[in-house]
Scaffold this motif. Structure first.
Motif, PDB file in Angstrom:
ATOM      1  N   LEU A   1       0.820  -1.340   0.019  1.00 17.27           N
ATOM      2  CA  LEU A   1      -0.009   0.122   0.070  1.00 17.27           C
ATOM      3  C   LEU A   1       0.781   1.056   0.101  1.00 17.27           C
ATOM      4  O   LEU A   1       0.660   2.108  -0.884  1.00 17.27           O
ATOM      5  CB  LEU A   1      -0.914   0.068   1.410  1.00 17.27           C
ATOM      6  CG  LEU A   1      -2.232  -0.914   1.295  1.00 17.27           C
ATOM      7  CD1 LEU A   1      -2.786  -0.843   2.594  1.00 17.27           C
ATOM      8  CD2 LEU A   1      -3.086  -0.757   0.137  1.00 17.27           C
TER       9      LEU A   1
ATOM     10  N   HIS B   1      -9.306  -0.158   0.527  1.00 16.27           N
ATOM     11  CA  HIS B   1      -8.532  -0.141   1.832  1.00 16.27           C
ATOM     12  C   HIS B   1      -9.114   0.440   2.896  1.00 16.27           C
ATOM     13  O   HIS B   1      -9.480   0.249   4.041  1.00 16.27           O
ATOM     14  CB  HIS B   1      -7.114   0.016   1.775  1.00 16.27           C
ATOM     15  CG  HIS B   1      -6.353  -0.312   2.937  1.00 16.27           C
ATOM     16  ND1 HIS B   1      -5.863   1.119   3.723  1.00 16.27           N
ATOM     17  CD2 HIS B   1      -5.909  -1.078   3.776  1.00 16.27           C
ATOM     18  CE1 HIS B   1      -5.231   0.791   4.805  1.00 16.27           C
ATOM     19  NE2 HIS B   1      -5.376  -0.670   4.772  1.00 16.27           N
ATOM     20  N   GLU B   2      -9.651   2.003   2.482  1.00 14.47           N
ATOM     21  CA  GLU B   2     -10.215   2.680   3.134  1.00 14.47           C
ATOM     22  C   GLU B   2     -11.522   2.264   3.898  1.00 14.47           C
ATOM     23  O   GLU B   2     -12.015   2.395   4.860  1.00 14.47           O
ATOM     24  CB  GLU B   2     -10.007   4.213   2.803  1.00 14.47           C
ATOM     25  CG  GLU B   2     -10.663   5.570   3.453  1.00 14.47           C
ATOM     26  CD  GLU B   2      -9.941   5.521   4.899  1.00 14.47           C
ATOM     27  OE1 GLU B   2     -10.603   6.057   5.585  1.00 14.47           O
ATOM     28  OE2 GLU B   2      -8.747   5.220   4.963  1.00 14.47           O
TER      29      GLU B   2
END
Length: 299
Positions: free
Chosen positions: A3, A75-76
């Motif tokens: 990431l 991902h958030e």
């Protein structure tokens, strides 16, 4: 791919340059270049081209850009979803706050949040602007109150406070310098500024010190890194009469008889605070909290 590598690549493309991207991510430019270089070696592809006008994605880089943004957004979303599984079953809104917020600033947004989203629990953390920016970048905060507006398009920001700073002086020194309308900034010549470390809020530090220097003031030795400029430090430093510190007019800290606050004539020093949150956030509680702010003039 990690990431952090995707974040570095996206930042470089969105900012159009390695220096700007490094500032956005609060890392050094060599470290950013190494991270993107490692990603290119993993993929066996050239992702960016560099020129005198900045950096631009290659054809492969353009293809990766959309995928990288989608991965980071997902991902958030996953992090936000997991906040619902706290031990008390409540959603947690992780909020960063700096020192010396106006006393009336947080009341309205917290009241609005409690009414509209009663299941949300606010988890506040005292952090510098730089630390908040890094935590927002890492997905460790849902919103923050920063002294600088972050560059780039990764975050949304809204001004929520504007404070005309005054000066804290030893009472005997204030009596010598203050007139009926306050104190001229250049009258503080000969006194040392009780400041904060630049790393805590670089842009605000640079703006502030440029104004102080333009009035011929002595900034004194730099503050030690990691040193928080808490009220007790300011009061102790100025009480001896050889230093000055800055504070807003509605400072919540009680002043001893040995220290006096005075306004600065012309209001040359204005401190601003922004509410900042991820641009791709879809959380209703974050939107509700932000909507509760007004921008009062704390002059």
């Amino acid at each position: 791919m990690e990431l952090r590598e995707l974040r570095a690549f996206v930042a470089a493309v969105e900012e159009g340059g390695m220096s700007a991207a490094a500032r956005r991510l609060h890392m050094s430019q060599p470290a950013l270049s190494q991270t993107i270089g490692a990603l290119e070696r993993q993929l066996g592809l050239k992702l960016l081209t560099r020129s005198t006008t900045g950096v631009h994605p290659t054809e492969a880089g353009t293809a990766l850009l959309g995928e990288a943004r989608a991965v980071l957004a997902r991902h958030e979303q996953a992090l936000n979803a997991m906040t619902r599984y706290t031990q008390d079953g409540c959603v947690v809104l992780r909020l960063g706050i700096p020192l010396e917020l106006p006393a009336d600033l947080l009341g309205p947004p917290l009241e609005r949040l409690a009414t509209a989203c009663p299941g949300t629990r606010v988890e506040a953390r005292h952090l510098s602007t730089a630390a908040q920016a890094a935590a927002l970048q890492a997905g460790e905060l849902d919103a923050g109150l920063l002294r600088e507006r972050p560059p780039g398009r990764q975050f949304d920001a809204m001004p929520v406070a504007r404070e005309n700073l005054g000066v804290l002086l030893a009472t005997v020194r204030a009596a010598e310098l203050a007139g009926p309308d306050g104190i001229h900034l250049d009258a503080l010549d000969g006194l040392q500024w009780v400041g904060f470390p630049r790393s805590g809020s670089p842009a605000w530090y640079d703006e502030l010190t440029a104004i102080l220097r333009s009035h011929g003031l002595d900034l004194g030795p730099p503050a030690a890194e990691g040193q928080a400029l808490i009220p007790e430090v300011k009061l102790a430093a100025v009480s001896a009469g050889r230093s000055f510190a800055l504070a807003p007019p509605k400072w919540t800290q009680p002043l001893p008889a040995t220290v006096t606050w005075s306004s600065l004539i012309g209001n040359p020093l204005v401190r601003r605070t922004w509410a900042v949150w991820p641009a791709h956030s879809r959380r209703r509680d974050v939107a509700t909290f932000i909507a509760g702010f007004t921008e009062p003039d704390h002059s």
